[in-house]
Design a protein around this motif. Structure first.
Motif, PDB file in Angstrom:
ATOM      1  N   LYS A  55      -7.061   4.126 -19.140  1.00 30.34           N
ATOM      2  CA  LYS A  55      -8.269   3.940 -19.794  1.00 30.34           C
ATOM      3  C   LYS A  55      -9.393   4.604 -18.778  1.00 30.34           C
ATOM      4  CE  LYS A  55      -7.001  -1.221 -19.790  1.00 30.34           C
ATOM      5  NZ  LYS A  55      -7.206  -2.690 -18.937  1.00 30.34           N
ATOM      6  N   GLY A  56      -9.661   5.996 -19.939  1.00 27.01           N
ATOM      7  CA  GLY A  56      -9.992   6.971 -19.511  1.00 27.01           C
ATOM      8  C   GLY A  56     -12.318   6.891 -19.345  1.00 27.01           C
ATOM      9  N   ASN A  57     -12.432   5.743 -19.556  1.00 22.94           N
ATOM     10  CA  ASN A  57     -13.831   5.456 -18.926  1.00 22.94           C
ATOM     11  C   ASN A  57     -13.995   4.482 -17.532  1.00 22.94           C
ATOM     12  OD1 ASN A  57     -12.834   3.802 -21.045  1.00 22.94           O
ATOM     13  ND2 ASN A  57     -14.424   3.237 -21.316  1.00 22.94           N
ATOM     14  N   PHE A  58     -12.191   3.887 -16.818  1.00 22.11           N
ATOM     15  CA  PHE A  58     -12.386   3.128 -16.377  1.00 22.11           C
ATOM     16  C   PHE A  58     -13.606   2.557 -15.467  1.00 22.11           C
ATOM     17  CE2 PHE A  58     -10.103   0.640 -12.734  1.00 22.11           C
ATOM     18  CZ  PHE A  58      -9.511  -0.113 -13.567  1.00 22.11           C
ATOM     19  N   ALA A  59     -13.236   4.191 -14.316  1.00 26.20           N
ATOM     20  CA  ALA A  59     -14.435   3.993 -13.251  1.00 26.20           C
ATOM     21  C   ALA A  59     -15.905   3.717 -14.176  1.00 26.20           C
ATOM     22  CB  ALA A  59     -14.840   5.194 -12.231  1.00 26.20           C
ATOM     23  N   PRO A  95       3.322   6.816 -11.360  1.00 21.72           N
ATOM     24  CA  PRO A  95       3.370   8.482 -11.559  1.00 21.72           C
ATOM     25  C   PRO A  95       2.357   9.422 -12.214  1.00 21.72           C
ATOM     26  CG  PRO A  95       5.537   7.765 -11.679  1.00 21.72           C
ATOM     27  CD  PRO A  95       4.634   6.678 -12.143  1.00 21.72           C
ATOM     28  N   VAL A  96       1.586   8.434 -13.754  1.00 21.36           N
ATOM     29  CA  VAL A  96       1.068   9.291 -14.094  1.00 21.36           C
ATOM     30  C   VAL A  96      -0.750   9.117 -13.384  1.00 21.36           C
ATOM     31  CG1 VAL A  96       1.725   8.828 -16.664  1.00 21.36           C
ATOM     32  CG2 VAL A  96      -0.270   7.257 -15.554  1.00 21.36           C
ATOM     33  N   GLU A  97      -0.454   8.987 -12.569  1.00 25.73           N
ATOM     34  CA  GLU A  97      -1.799   8.484 -11.270  1.00 25.73           C
ATOM     35  C   GLU A  97      -2.344   9.583 -10.950  1.00 25.73           C
ATOM     36  OE1 GLU A  97      -5.087   7.796  -9.163  1.00 25.73           O
ATOM     37  OE2 GLU A  97      -4.449   6.386 -11.165  1.00 25.73           O
ATOM     38  N   LYS A  98      -1.026  10.759 -10.879  1.00 30.36           N
ATOM     39  CA  LYS A  98      -1.374  12.179 -10.005  1.00 30.36           C
ATOM     40  C   LYS A  98      -2.207  12.814 -11.078  1.00 30.36           C
ATOM     41  CE  LYS A  98       3.162  12.368  -8.144  1.00 30.36           C
ATOM     42  NZ  LYS A  98       4.636  12.914  -8.042  1.00 30.36           N
ATOM     43  N   LYS A  99      -2.208  12.845 -12.196  1.00 28.86           N
ATOM     44  CA  LYS A  99      -2.696  13.438 -13.257  1.00 28.86           C
ATOM     45  C   LYS A  99      -4.372  12.775 -13.901  1.00 28.86           C
ATOM     46  CE  LYS A  99      -3.126  15.146 -17.941  1.00 28.86           C
ATOM     47  NZ  LYS A  99      -2.584  15.645 -19.175  1.00 28.86           N
ATOM     48  N   TRP A 100      -3.958  11.156 -13.900  1.00 30.35           N
ATOM     49  CA  TRP A 100      -5.711  11.036 -14.301  1.00 30.35           C
ATOM     50  C   TRP A 100      -6.138  10.264 -13.270  1.00 30.35           C
ATOM     51  CZ3 TRP A 100      -6.547  10.189 -19.427  1.00 30.35           C
ATOM     52  CH2 TRP A 100      -5.708  10.929 -19.943  1.00 30.35           C
ATOM     53  N   ARG A 101      -6.069   9.990 -12.452  1.00 29.41           N
ATOM     54  CA  ARG A 101      -6.638   9.171 -10.914  1.00 29.41           C
ATOM     55  C   ARG A 101      -7.490   8.541 -11.051  1.00 29.41           C
ATOM     56  NH1 ARG A 101      -6.498  14.219  -7.018  1.00 29.41           N
ATOM     57  NH2 ARG A 101      -8.085  13.175  -6.042  1.00 29.41           N
ATOM     58  N   LEU A 102      -7.775   7.793 -12.155  1.00 32.95           N
ATOM     59  CA  LEU A 102      -8.399   6.544 -12.342  1.00 32.95           C
ATOM     60  C   LEU A 102      -8.079   5.254 -11.161  1.00 32.95           C
ATOM     61  CD1 LEU A 102      -6.989   6.098 -16.121  1.00 32.95           C
ATOM     62  CD2 LEU A 102      -9.159   7.280 -14.793  1.00 32.95           C
ATOM     63  N   ALA A 105     -11.607   4.139  -9.229  1.00 35.14           N
ATOM     64  CA  ALA A 105     -12.244   3.517  -9.389  1.00 35.14           C
ATOM     65  C   ALA A 105     -12.610   2.733  -7.562  1.00 35.14           C
ATOM     66  CB  ALA A 105     -10.698   2.342 -10.260  1.00 35.14           C
ATOM     67  N   LEU A 106     -11.988   3.906  -6.328  1.00 34.78           N
ATOM     68  CA  LEU A 106     -11.928   2.811  -5.007  1.00 34.78           C
ATOM     69  C   LEU A 106     -13.026   3.067  -4.273  1.00 34.78           C
ATOM     70  CD1 LEU A 106      -7.790   3.560  -3.863  1.00 34.78           C
ATOM     71  CD2 LEU A 106      -9.325   1.239  -3.867  1.00 34.78           C
ATOM     72  N   GLU A 107     -13.073   4.561  -5.241  1.00 33.08           N
ATOM     73  CA  GLU A 107     -14.516   5.874  -4.911  1.00 33.08           C
ATOM     74  C   GLU A 107     -15.988   4.471  -5.740  1.00 33.08           C
ATOM     75  OE1 GLU A 107     -13.174  10.204  -5.389  1.00 33.08           O
ATOM     76  OE2 GLU A 107     -14.259   9.173  -7.204  1.00 33.08           O
ATOM     77  N   VAL A 108     -15.578   4.271  -6.267  1.00 33.64           N
ATOM     78  CA  VAL A 108     -16.968   3.222  -7.489  1.00 33.64           C
ATOM     79  C   VAL A 108     -16.701   1.580  -6.179  1.00 33.64           C
ATOM     80  CG1 VAL A 108     -17.445   1.634  -9.182  1.00 33.64           C
ATOM     81  CG2 VAL A 108     -16.756   4.068  -9.559  1.00 33.64           C
ATOM     82  N   LEU A 109     -15.930   1.552  -6.030  1.00 31.88           N
ATOM     83  CA  LEU A 109     -15.920  -0.037  -4.844  1.00 31.88           C
ATOM     84  C   LEU A 109     -16.477   0.322  -3.796  1.00 31.88           C
ATOM     85  CD1 LEU A 109     -12.208  -1.191  -5.759  1.00 31.88           C
ATOM     86  CD2 LEU A 109     -14.804  -2.298  -6.480  1.00 31.88           C
ATOM     87  N   LEU A 110     -15.588   1.495  -2.917  1.00 30.87           N
ATOM     88  CA  LEU A 110     -16.696   1.794  -1.556  1.00 30.87           C
ATOM     89  C   LEU A 110     -17.838   1.897  -1.416  1.00 30.87           C
ATOM     90  CD1 LEU A 110     -15.796   2.442   1.802  1.00 30.87           C
ATOM     91  CD2 LEU A 110     -15.193   4.852   0.852  1.00 30.87           C
ATOM     92  N   GLU A 111     -19.053   3.169  -2.431  1.00 30.35           N
ATOM     93  CA  GLU A 111     -19.895   2.746  -2.429  1.00 30.35           C
ATOM     94  C   GLU A 111     -20.573   1.768  -2.802  1.00 30.35           C
ATOM     95  OE1 GLU A 111     -22.851   4.667  -6.413  1.00 30.35           O
ATOM     96  OE2 GLU A 111     -20.896   5.254  -6.232  1.00 30.35           O
ATOM     97  N   CYS A 112     -19.671   0.864  -3.593  1.00 30.92           N
ATOM     98  CA  CYS A 112     -20.636  -0.767  -3.619  1.00 30.92           C
ATOM     99  C   CYS A 112     -20.269  -1.472  -2.442  1.00 30.92           C
ATOM    100  CB  CYS A 112     -20.267  -0.828  -5.180  1.00 30.92           C
ATOM    101  SG  CYS A 112     -21.153  -0.663  -6.360  1.00 30.92           S
ATOM    102  N   ARG A 113     -19.811  -1.652  -1.611  1.00 29.49           N
ATOM    103  CA  ARG A 113     -18.447  -2.096  -0.717  1.00 29.49           C
ATOM    104  C   ARG A 113     -18.416  -3.469  -1.641  1.00 29.49           C
ATOM    105  NH1 ARG A 113     -20.386   1.470   1.228  1.00 29.49           N
ATOM    106  NH2 ARG A 113     -21.052   2.785   3.432  1.00 29.49           N
ATOM    107  N   HIS A 114     -17.513  -3.069  -2.252  1.00 25.41           N
ATOM    108  CA  HIS A 114     -16.542  -4.373  -3.119  1.00 25.41           C
ATOM    109  C   HIS A 114     -15.304  -4.707  -2.335  1.00 25.41           C
ATOM    110  CE1 HIS A 114     -15.634  -6.622  -5.669  1.00 25.41           C
ATOM    111  NE2 HIS A 114     -16.545  -6.441  -6.043  1.00 25.41           N
TER     112      HIS A 114
END
Length: 366
Positions: A115-119, A147-154, A158-167
């Protein structure tokens, strides 16, 4: 012939893959039946290529799903990927690939959707008026650190968004790649926003290589538990799934090793075989454990009221009957001895949630 098409030679063990075949999903109206007429079969067999991983990007319209199942501890979940390259033969999520007109067999572990637009979609959903923050589980269906998360980093996005929002969120994985995001996870842990669960169901590397061919080896997952605990991230272990007469004897040892590494809460589930998974798991047993296949399935059926699978919410996670009760007692005894807490005991903090704002060229005044 594609390795992921109907195979005239029947189920086979593919190196680095869990499934032995690629049967049609339950929604397909056409079934393919290949027959070997004896002509050039040996040549075709040698030429059959190994299944390769293919990732297709899709644009998600929503990413947060809601759950009201009484036997599941979380109300919200999200999964960055459809399908999982880990290839765990027992994965209860395999049948979900049928909704994509793909096979729960080899397709599930080789034809993935990212899901390329996940974040971006996550940010939009968190910003909706009236959104009520509750912990979101990441990895309820497929592994967010496959393993594909190494490239896609989705997952990281998502964690960056959650940390920013304190979620707050919880994570479930069986891949040591989770260590890559220790910077984010440690920052979230300091604000009681995250809990990580690492799944370890055996200490036998040879068995794990067949059951979970592209997941991290058991000892590597235990090391990841130690890294998470050392960074101050609350971490638990899931002995899941337990497969009777195959890996159940490792339960106590897994819990002991995980506790020594830093896990402080624990849970377990028994193997579940919904829909097409029944056939795939039986094929795997016939190839990799033929001498105990009948015994394994006999015990599985004993835990499911005489069937391969019983979807009753009251029993599907832990099973029923004598063997299931034995597993429950063993688990509780070792947890009591080691001082484990329950997997859902940690209280994550949703009180400081700040909805994300749309980026503005004028910047932020407050």
């Amino acid at each position: 012939m594609s390795a992921t098409s109907a195979d005239p030679f029947g189920p086979r063990a593919w190196k680095g893959r869990g499934a032995a075949s690629n049967p049609e999903g339950r929604f397909e109206s056409i079934r393919h039946q290949a027959e070997d007429d004896g002509w050039q079969s040996a040549l075709l067999d040698q030429a059959a290529p190994r299944p390769r991983t293919e990732v297709t990007e899709e644009r998600a319209r929503s990413v947060i799903t809601r759950n009201d199942s009484p036997d599941i501890a979380f109300e919200q979940a999200m999964n960055p990927y459809r399908g999982c390259e880990h290839g765990c033969i027992y994965c209860f999520a395999r049948p979900s690939h049928s909704y994509l007109n793909l096979s729960p067999g080899l397709d599930f572990e080789t034809r993935l959707r990212a899901k390329g637009n996940f974040a971006e979609v996550l940010r939009a959903e968190l910003a909706r008026p009236g959104y009520v923050p509750r912990p979101i589980n990441i990895g309820s269906n497929t592994d967010p650190y496959q393993p594909v998360e190494k490239k896609w980093r989705l997952t990281r996005a998502a964690l960056e968004v959650l940390l920013e929002c304190r979620h707050p969120c919880t994570l479930v994985t069986k891949n040591a790649l989770v260590e890559r995001d220790l910077d984010l996870l440690a920052a979230m842990a300091r604000e009681r926003l995250v809990q990580v669960f690492v799944s370890v169901n055996s200490l036998d590397n040879h068995l794990a290589a067949k059951l979970e061919p592209r997941a991290s080896a058991p000892h590597r997952r235990l090391k990841a538990i130690g890294a998470l605990a050392g960074a101050g991230v609350p971490v638990g272990v899931l002995v899941a799934p337990i497969i009777p007469a195959l890996n159940d004897h490792d339960m106590e040892a897994v819990l002991e090793r995980a506790h020594a590494a830093g896990a402080r809460c624990a849970g377990y589930t028994v193997v579940r075989l919904p829909w097409e998974l029944k056939r795939l798991f039986r094929e795997w047993l016939a190839l990799h454990a033929p001498e105990r296949a009948a015994h394994v399935m006999s015990l599985v059926q004993q835990m499911n009221g005489g069937r391969d699978y019983d979807s009753d919410f009251r029993t599907r996670m832990r099973g029923q009957g004598v063997f299931a009760e034995l597993l429950r007692r063993r688990f509780e005894l070792v947890c009591r001895r080691l001082g484990y807490g329950r997997a859902r005991e940690l209280r994550l903090d949703a009180s400081r949630f700040v909805p994300p704002r749309e980026p503005s060229p004028q910047g932020e005044l407050f």
